[in-house]
Design a protein around this motif. Structure first.
Motif, short mmCIF file in Angstrom:
data_model
loop_
_atom_site.label_atom_id
_atom_site.label_comp_id
_atom_site.label_asym_id
_atom_site.label_seq_id
_atom_site.Cartn_x
_atom_site.Cartn_y
_atom_site.Cartn_z
N ALA A 102 64.09 95.74 82.25
CA ALA A 102 63.44 95.94 80.96
C ALA A 102 61.99 96.40 81.14
O ALA A 102 61.52 97.32 80.46
N ALA A 103 61.27 95.75 82.07
CA ALA A 103 59.87 96.13 82.30
C ALA A 103 59.77 97.53 82.88
O ALA A 103 58.91 98.32 82.49
N ALA A 104 60.66 97.84 83.85
CA ALA A 104 60.62 99.18 84.44
C ALA A 104 60.94 100.24 83.41
O ALA A 104 60.32 101.32 83.39
N SER A 105 61.91 99.95 82.53
CA SER A 105 62.24 100.91 81.48
C SER A 105 61.06 101.15 80.55
O SER A 105 60.77 102.28 80.15
N HIS A 106 60.36 100.06 80.24
CA HIS A 106 59.19 100.20 79.37
C HIS A 106 58.09 101.03 80.05
O HIS A 106 57.49 101.91 79.42
N GLU A 107 57.86 100.74 81.32
CA GLU A 107 56.81 101.47 82.04
C GLU A 107 57.16 102.95 82.21
O GLU A 107 56.28 103.81 82.17
N LEU A 108 58.44 103.25 82.40
CA LEU A 108 58.84 104.65 82.55
C LEU A 108 58.88 105.37 81.21
O LEU A 108 58.63 106.58 81.14
N ARG A 109 59.20 104.63 80.15
CA ARG A 109 59.31 105.28 78.84
C ARG A 109 57.95 105.75 78.33
O ARG A 109 57.85 106.82 77.70
N LEU B 54 56.68 114.33 77.07
CA LEU B 54 57.51 115.08 76.14
C LEU B 54 56.72 115.52 74.92
O LEU B 54 56.91 116.63 74.40
N SER B 55 55.80 114.66 74.45
CA SER B 55 54.97 115.02 73.30
C SER B 55 54.06 116.20 73.64
O SER B 55 53.90 117.14 72.84
N GLU C 164 50.50 111.93 83.92
CA GLU C 164 51.60 111.00 83.65
C GLU C 164 52.72 111.15 84.67
O GLU C 164 53.37 110.17 85.03
N GLY C 165 52.95 112.36 85.15
CA GLY C 165 53.96 112.57 86.19
C GLY C 165 53.59 111.85 87.48
O GLY C 165 54.45 111.27 88.15
N CYS D 272 54.15 107.25 91.26
CA CYS D 272 53.64 106.01 91.89
C CYS D 272 54.52 104.82 91.54
O CYS D 272 54.82 103.99 92.40
N LEU D 273 54.92 104.74 90.26
CA LEU D 273 55.76 103.63 89.84
C LEU D 273 57.09 103.65 90.57
O LEU D 273 57.57 102.61 91.07
N ILE D 274 57.71 104.81 90.67
CA ILE D 274 59.00 104.93 91.35
C ILE D 274 58.86 104.60 92.83
O ILE D 274 59.72 103.94 93.43
#
Length: 432
Positions: free
Chosen positions: A215-222, A229-230, A253-254, A259-261
């Motif tokens: 859940a946390a990883a999904s939030h951080e990636l989203r 995308l915006s 952001e990329g 870094c997160l991945i």
């Protein structure tokens, strides 16, 4: 799913242990019952020997005397005097008992050649044989037939001992074992329920942590994906006043996502035990000096005091992975810079006590509350959930902890005297 697994494991453990308990109970019952039967039969043989001795010496046999002997030795007795049954016994015998006496007499004559109605050829010693019978209901009866020489001829005797009392004792023992097994099975069920719950607790905790991690990883990636995308949509639709700035944002952001991945892959390798190390002798004082110099420009830009304290004596080399230790120090120093307010001080120090090396990163910032000291090493944990600093994902301390585990060392969080937080790295003198 785990609740169902808990039930299945509980019943399985109870079933297996219950079967073992039942098997042991059957074995114990068999041994005990065999012993009781042998003991009871041996007692019957001893009693018949005693009775035959009394019959040899007694010359008068009254109804009262025979009843007394029957009651004392828990047997039924039929006597014949020179082949003639005693008159009072014929009057008092029950039909079922009479049939057993007749069966015993026939068995003694047919199988052992002992006819209590015929004393022809009788020697001067008592002749007797012991055997077992089955009554009309299939119950076992111990029997003994004898010819006893007397001065006036001979005395025929048949002694019967029903095993009713023995069977009752065996049945009581079986009931007792069954009750004990039932209580034991219930206690085994309770123990299995508690034990399997304890056994499944780490799995449940890991599952919960995995769910929280996803859940946390999904939030951080989203978040960076939404920004990217915006920006791309604005550039494509021509509504961006400055497309280059939007493209810079997409690039930033990329990199954040990269870094997160990378951090997530590091932790995944640690979980799978595929994280490799390359230990070699490392001069820790030199390594710390290099790290201190690399962070000095950043400290000046943050207006922070940035000091280092090294031992005056020459230290032996530490066998470790220098790159991994540098990574741990970078994580700790970066956190200290992020949470220490402008004008604060951060200290990097090294000490040695012949058994281990100790590296400390200390700051005089706001510190970490006691209730959060354990959770700071959890993944995606932030001291301040509302913090807007996007450069920290809450994975750094988790990575640092895993690196120290690989080095068979430890990472300890303490309070800095006077306020602040101190992270202490403890490395054994040899990490091989």
């Amino acid at each position: 799913m785990l609740h169902r697994l808990h039930l299945q494991l509980t019943f399985f453990c109870t079933l297996v242990t219950g079967l073992i308990l039942a098997a042991l109970s059957v074995i114990c019952l068999f041994i005990s019952e065999s012993g009781l039967k042998q003991q009871n039969y041996a007692s019957f043989l001893s009693n018949t020997y005693t009775l035959y001795q009394q019959f040899e010496y007694d010359s008068i046999f009254s109804h009262q005397r025979i009843l007394q002997l029957s009651h004392s030795y828990d047997v039924s007795i039929r006597l014949t005097d020179n082949g003639t049954p005693l008159f009072f016994q014929q009057l008092s015998e029950e039909p079922e008992l009479s049939d057993l006496f007749s069966q015993a007499a026939d068995t003694a004559a047919a199988e052992y050649g002992l006819n209590i109605m015929d004393g022809t050829g009788l020697r001067s010693l008592t002749e007797h044989h012991d055997f077992t019978l089955r009554d009309a209901k299939g119950r076992t009866v111990y029997a003994s037939a004898a010819l006893i020489p007397k001065s006036s001829g001979y005395l025929g005797a048949i002694i019967l001992h029903p095993v009713t009392a023995l069977n009752a004792r065996i049945n009581h023992q079986r009931i007792f074992f069954a009750l004990v097994d039932a209580v034991g099975l219930f206690l085994l069920f309770l123990f299995s329920w508690y034990f399997t719950a304890k056994m499944l607790q780490p799995i449940e905790n890991n599952r919960r942590k995995q769910t929280q991690f996803i859940a946390a990883a999904s939030h951080e990636l989203r978040s960076p994906l939404t920004v990217m995308l915006s920006c791309l949509s604005a550039v494509r639709n021509g509504i961006a006043p400055n497309p280059d700035s939007y493209l810079d944002t997409v690039e930033t952001e990329g990199r954040r996502m990269s870094c997160l991945i990378s951090d997530m892959l590091l932790l995944a390798n640690a979980d799978n035990h595929t994280w490799t190390m390359h230990p070699c002798p490392v001069e820790l004082d030199t390594l710390l000096l290099q790290v201190w110099e690399s962070f000095e420009p950043l400290a000046r830009s943050f207006h922070l005091g940035w000091d280092i304290r090294l031992p005056d004596d020459c230290l032996p080399p530490c066998v470790c992975d220098g790159e991994r230790i540098t990574q741990v120090l970078s994580i700790l120093i970066d956190n200290a810079f992020s949470y220490t307010p402008s004008g604060g001080k951060i200290m990097l120090s090294l000490s040695y006590d012949k058994a281990s090396f100790r590296i400390c990163v200390s700051d005089n910032g706001p510190g970490i509350p006691d209730e959060q000291k354990e959770s700071v090493f959890e993944r995606f944990h932030r001291l301040d959930s509302s913090r807007k600093d996007k450069s920290h994902f809450g994975l750094g301390l988790s990575i640092a902890k895993e690196i120290m585990v690989l080095h068979k060392g430890s990472l300890i969080l303490e309070d800095t005297p006077g306020g602040g937080a101190t992270f202490r790295i403890v490395l054994p003198a040899s990490c091989e």
